[in-house]
Design an enzyme around this catalytic site. Structure first.
Site, PDB file in Angstrom:
ATOM      1  N   GLN A 174      36.609  48.872  41.786  1.00 19.16           N
ATOM      2  CA  GLN A 174      37.830  49.273  41.086  1.00 19.16           C
ATOM      3  C   GLN A 174      38.406  48.098  40.289  1.00 19.16           C
ATOM      4  OE1 GLN A 174      40.794  52.548  42.460  1.00 19.16           O
ATOM      5  NE2 GLN A 174      41.238  50.780  43.709  1.00 19.16           N
TER       6      GLN A 174
ATOM      7  N   ALA B 274      42.771  44.595  31.658  1.00 16.00           N
ATOM      8  CA  ALA B 274      43.607  43.419  31.366  1.00 16.00           C
ATOM      9  C   ALA B 274      43.150  42.729  30.081  1.00 16.00           C
ATOM     10  CB  ALA B 274      43.562  42.444  32.541  1.00 16.00           C
TER      11      ALA B 274
ATOM     12  N   GLU C 297      37.320  47.750  36.547  1.00 20.53           N
ATOM     13  CA  GLU C 297      38.056  48.497  35.521  1.00 20.53           C
ATOM     14  C   GLU C 297      39.408  47.832  35.282  1.00 20.53           C
ATOM     15  OE1 GLU C 297      37.787  52.759  35.758  1.00 20.53           O
ATOM     16  OE2 GLU C 297      35.644  52.666  36.197  1.00 20.53           O
ATOM     17  N   GLU C 298      40.044  47.345  36.351  1.00 21.00           N
ATOM     18  CA  GLU C 298      41.331  46.651  36.217  1.00 21.00           C
ATOM     19  C   GLU C 298      41.182  45.421  35.317  1.00 21.00           C
ATOM     20  OE1 GLU C 298      43.471  45.913  39.841  1.00 21.00           O
ATOM     21  OE2 GLU C 298      44.585  44.235  39.005  1.00 21.00           O
ATOM     22  N   ARG C 299      40.106  44.667  35.518  1.00 22.36           N
ATOM     23  CA  ARG C 299      39.937  43.412  34.764  1.00 22.36           C
ATOM     24  C   ARG C 299      39.570  43.682  33.312  1.00 22.36           C
ATOM     25  NH1 ARG C 299      37.498  40.739  40.269  1.00 22.36           N
ATOM     26  NH2 ARG C 299      39.580  40.493  41.169  1.00 22.36           N
TER      27      ARG C 299
END
Ligand SMILES: Cc1cc2nc3c(=O)[nH]c(=O)nc-3n(C[C@H](O)[C@H](O)[C@H](O)COP(=O)(O)OP(=O)(O)OC[C@H]3O[C@@H](n4cnc5c(N)ncnc54)[C@H](O)[C@@H]3O)c2cc1C
Length: 390
Positions: A238, A246, A241-243
């Site tokens: 997960q 960003a 996708e967060e990185r």
């Protein structure tokens, strides 16, 4: 990455939403240190913007991850970091594991309303004792009959004050060690035993950030996402996708800082000429623009490979690292050319300076990214085998 007419159509919808529904309110929301996330998300849900990459069976648009990144890029045009971050949590941080591994029941109950904008979500990983060492988190969930009973606390949780549910990472197993003893659990935030405390920050003012306390909180056993004991692995996935979110979200934000600094420095006169006319200034801004273009190439290349199914741990970590570094470097250099006017609370470059500082800390600090890259390079002590990954 080659973007299609379909990407551009989505970009126009997202840009219009930012221009008409977010941007006019940003100053008031920043001042109030909150924004009406339920109202904004509901409108985004109506436009399909919260479920771009998700299954139409749950209300999503069924497009690939690159389309979701178009939204991430467009929300980077918002003149604060807090509102885009809240949206990013909903679309790319709290929901990917649930969408990929959650049961049909769990997805109907929590993912579908998040996509529709009826529910606000948050992701609960970090704790008061630390956020970098995810394996060392202390919150526990023990089985009691048909329930999980959760005890512990989560720290720095974006959307935490208003969230309707939390994707929570907790220790659930006695065996298996720190990488196999955790599970992701969807926790409804109206469950008995949960308390919340708002955290005041130096930036991201409109974003609601909370400390969450869990005191023997009972949640149905079926609320576990996917398989028990796989939570650490799911969270690491997960995080990709967060990185990427960003990195892509930062692009317009970085460009805007350079654009408004060019404008300001062109108008501002020193020693009989404009600030911008000094070579040290326009060269520096050109250098920063070059850095942003390099980040753009890296971020979109990582997105393209991710969509193609490749492991992009290395590139995503590099892009996240570069994002943190650049948001600091660009805001710091630009603020300098605004002089005293840049040092006031209200100045737009000061807001970017404050908000952007988070990127080197949140979602894995720069040093955590360096650790991952070194592990893949085989240069981290104790890791000799170079693993090939993008
Ligand atoms: C505004 C905001 C919003 C956030 N939103 C969320 C959220 O929604 N959900 C969530 O779970 N978390 C969230 N976080 C938490 C964020 O992910 C953590 O702050 C981050 O992971 C760092 O953890 P920490 O603050 O506990 O710092 P620590 O883990 O205590 O680390 C402190 C510092 O140590 C250094 N460091 C760490 N590891 C190493 C290393 N291996 N080598 C050298 N130096 C190192 C880094 O410089 C790091 O900043 C948010 C944080 C903030 C400030």
């Amino acid at each position: 990455m080659l973007l299609t007419e379909e990407h551009e159509a989505l970009r126009r919808t997202a840009a219009r939403f930012v221009r008409e529904e977010i941007e006019p309110h940003v100053d008031a929301w920043e001042e109030a240190e909150r924004f009406p996330s339920h109202e904004v998300f509901r409108k985004m849900g109506d436009l399909g913007l919260l479920g771009i990459k998700y299954d139409p069976a749950y209300g999503g648009l069924g497009l690939d991850f690159s389309y979701s990144m178009v939204l991430a890029e467009e929300t980077g045009a918002v003149s604060c970091g807090g509102v885009p971050m809240a949206i990013g949590v909903q679309t790319d941080m709290a929901t990917p594991a649930l969408a990929r591994f959650g049961s049909d029941r769990l997805k109907r109950e929590y993912l579908a309303p998040a996509i529709a904008g009826e529910m606000v979500s948050c992701i609960g990983v970090s704790e008061p004792s630390g956020g970098s060492d995810v394996a060392a988190l202390r919150t526990t969930a023990r089985r009691d009959g048909g329930d999980w009973v959760i005890s512990g606390g989560k720290m720095w949780i974006t959307n935490g004050m208003k969230a309707d549910w939390c994707c929570l990472l907790a220790n659930t197993e006695d065996e298996g060690g720190p990488h196999r003893n955790k599970s992701l659990i969807v926790v409804p935030m109206d469950a008995a035993g949960i308390e919340r405390r708002k955290i005041r920050k130096i930036g991201m003012m409109s974003s609601d950030t909370a400390e969450l306390f869990f005191d023997e909180v009972r949640v149905p056993a079926e609320n576990v996402v996917g398989e028990r004991g796989k939570g650490f692995t799911y969270q690491m996935m997960q995080f990709q996708e967060e990185r990427l979110w960003a990195a892509v979200n930062a692009l317009r934000w970085l460009d805007r800082q350079i654009d408004m600094t060019i404008e300001y420095a062109r108008d501002r006169k020193v020693f009989g000429g404009s600030v911008l006319d000094n070579q040290v200034v326009h060269f520096r801004l050109a250098e920063l623009r070059t850095e942003v273009e390099a980040l753009r190439a890296m971020a979109w290349s990582a997105v393209e490979r991710y969509v193609a199914g490749e492991d992009v741990t290395r590139l995503a970590s590099m892009a996240k690292l570069k994002t943190g570094r650049l948001l600091r470097e660009v805001a710091d250099s630009c603020l300098q050319y605004w002089g005293g006017n840049g040092y006031t609370w209200e100045s737009p470059i000061a807001r970017a300076f404050r908000d952007g500082r988070l990127a080197s800390i949140g979602g894995g600090a720069d040093e955590v990214m360096l650790g991952i890259i070194c592990k893949l390079e085989g240069t981290l002590p104790g890791t000799s085998n170079r693993r090939r990954a993008n």
